[in-house]
Write an enzyme that holds these catalytic residues in place. Structure first.
Site, PDB file in Angstrom:
ATOM      1  CG  LEU A 168      77.580-137.647 -57.197  1.00  0.00           C
ATOM      2  CD1 LEU A 168      78.326-138.872 -57.715  1.00  0.00           C
ATOM      3  CD2 LEU A 168      78.511-136.777 -56.350  1.00  0.00           C
ATOM      4  CG  HIS A 198      64.253-136.271 -60.804  1.00  0.00           C
ATOM      5  ND1 HIS A 198      65.357-136.375 -60.001  1.00  0.00           N
ATOM      6  CD2 HIS A 198      64.320-137.323 -61.653  1.00  0.00           C
ATOM      7  CE1 HIS A 198      66.059-137.448 -60.347  1.00  0.00           C
ATOM      8  NE2 HIS A 198      65.447-138.038 -61.351  1.00  0.00           N
ATOM      9  CE1 TYR A 245      63.561-145.123 -65.959  1.00  0.00           C
ATOM     10  CE2 TYR A 245      64.816-144.316 -67.842  1.00  0.00           C
ATOM     11  CZ  TYR A 245      64.691-144.514 -66.483  1.00  0.00           C
ATOM     12  OH  TYR A 245      65.691-144.093 -65.636  1.00  0.00           O
ATOM     13  CE  LYS A 286      69.004-132.533 -62.885  1.00  0.00           C
ATOM     14  NZ  LYS A 286      67.963-133.441 -62.368  1.00  0.00           N
ATOM     15  CG  ASP A 309      65.894-129.662 -64.975  1.00  0.00           C
ATOM     16  OD1 ASP A 309      64.795-129.681 -64.381  1.00  0.00           O
ATOM     17  OD2 ASP A 309      66.872-130.316 -64.588  1.00  0.00           O
ATOM     18  N   GLY A 310      63.060-128.608 -67.072  1.00  0.00           N
ATOM     19  CA  GLY A 310      61.670-129.039 -66.931  1.00  0.00           C
ATOM     20  C   GLY A 310      60.722-128.296 -67.845  1.00  0.00           C
ATOM     21  CB  THR A 353      68.298-138.077 -69.909  1.00  0.00           C
ATOM     22  OG1 THR A 353      69.182-137.996 -71.030  1.00  0.00           O
ATOM     23  CG2 THR A 353      67.483-136.795 -69.814  1.00  0.00           C
ATOM     24  NE  ARG A 365      59.336-131.275 -74.141  1.00  0.00           N
ATOM     25  CZ  ARG A 365      59.900-131.422 -72.935  1.00  0.00           C
ATOM     26  NH1 ARG A 365      60.795-130.528 -72.514  1.00  0.00           N
ATOM     27  NH2 ARG A 365      59.586-132.440 -72.162  1.00  0.00           N
TER      28      ARG A 365
END
Length: 368
Positions: free
Chosen positions: A128, A254, A24, A230, A285-286, A78, A289
């Site tokens: 949200l 996402h 998940y 977002k 984001d995404g 998350t 690392r």
């Protein structure tokens, strides 16, 4: 074993977590091309470091929406973090505050906004979704405000849930004993255990598929908190977001969990930055690392980055201490990248410090 980089936490998390939970957190939509591309695209951006610059003192601090933070690395929202560790979002909140940066709490958290606020002071944003029942949205926003949250991150790329095939195979459902704490008392805390991701029926039934730009104006009418939009990955939508009064944009796909074959966020970033023309901050984001990834995003015009899966995997591996160490490693790597590139502050990071594969037409480079 000494953990030396953020990616190592994922291996530990994979060993520790039930397959359903790991899948998940880790999986993306359909072929998972974008999931891989979110990482791979960073590796195609190269540095143009400047030398013989005094880098004996380096400042990585910055401001986001007027709030001073220690570094341009923040925690993305998350869902359901108690699946990773019994302390869940509380551990993440404590670690983020200790690092002096911002946590974004998912509205699908397994700890409530009030519980997260009770961990102590910290700058926190609330993610949200807009539901068909606007009264639910009003209640969530008011609770976030009263709990001292400083901004709303409105997710706009999820009119329907993306198709995540591992969740379908695993018949994903929230483990027994866990609930979506922010919905307790709103008659929305239970997830139907269908044969898909388990969330799909919940989302399909509650998230408003008719959400449109006018709803941003409605949201502004019920809260004074700044609204970050977002899920923007095109110049067209970036311009509209500015027109509708967004306080900022988060370039996000996402975590590659919605529409597969959209560009990596680091590839989409510059298009959005150019469209915004400095009127509001743009975040990403995404796929982040490494500290080098943070630098590349800032060189392309981002004001900061959010990390999602690294926080989940470090939480699963070692609780609060894991999240603390993950943030510290990213900070240390970022500071080192700045030094080796000849930058003493975030202001000095520029587009000239990197080279992308879209800088020079291929036919031109072939002639050189």
């Amino acid at each position: 074993m000494e953990i030396t980089n953020v990616m190592e936490y994922e291996k530990i998390a994979k060993e520790k977590l039930p397959k359903m939970v790991y899948d998940y957190y880790a999986s993306g939509a359909e072929d998972q091309w974008t999931l891989q591309e979110n990482r791979n695209a960073f590796s195609r951006i190269l540095f143009r470091p400047r030398i013989l610059i005094d880098v004996s003192k380096i400042d990585v601090s910055t401001t986001v929406l007027g709030f001073n933070i220690s570094m341009p690395i923040m925690i993305a929202p998350t869902a359901m973090q108690k699946m990773a560790h019994p302390d869940g979002e509380l551990a993440t909140a404590r670690a983020t505050s200790a690092a002096g940066t911002i946590m974004t709490l998912s509205s699908w958290a397994t700890c409530s906004v009030e519980e997260v606020a009770s961990t102590g002071p910290g700058i926190r944003f609330f993610q949200l979704y807009v539901y068909k029942d606007r009264n639910v949205v009003i209640q969530l926003v008011k609770r976030a405000e009263e709990a001292g949250f400083k901004a709303i991150a409105l997710t706009v790329d999820t009119p329907r849930l993306g198709r995540r095939e591992s969740d379908i195979k695993n018949r994903f459902a929230l483990p027994r004993g866990l609930t979506l704490k922010n919905f307790e008392g709103l008659d929305l805390g239970k997830i139907d255990k269908t044969n898909d991701s388990g969330l799909a029926s919940y989302v399909a039934g509650q998230v408003d598929q008719s959400l449109s730009w006018k709803d941003i104006k409605w949201l502004q009418s019920i809260t004074s908190l700044p609204i970050l939009v977002k899920g923007v990955i095109t110049a067209e939508d970036a311009r509209i977001a500015v027109e509708y009064g967004a306080a900022g944009i988060i370039v996000s796909n996402h975590g590659a969990r919605q529409l597969d074959y959209v560009p990596a966020t680091i590839v989409a970033l510059e298009e959005v930055v150019k469209a915004v023309e400095g009127r509001i901050p743009v975040f990403l984001d995404g796929g982040v690392r490494r500290g080098t990834d943070v630098f590349k995003a800032l060189a392309l015009g981002a004001s900061g980055v959010f990390v999602g899966r690294p926080s989940l995997f470090s939480l699963a591996a070692d609780g609060e201490a894991g999240v603390r160490k993950m943030l510290q490693m990213l900070r240390d790597e970022f500071e080192l990248t700045m030094a080796l590139s000849g930058c003493r502050s975030l202001r000095e990071i520029s587009r000239t410090h990197i080279k992308t594969d879209w800088d020079t037409p291929h036919y031109l480079s072939a002639k050189l």
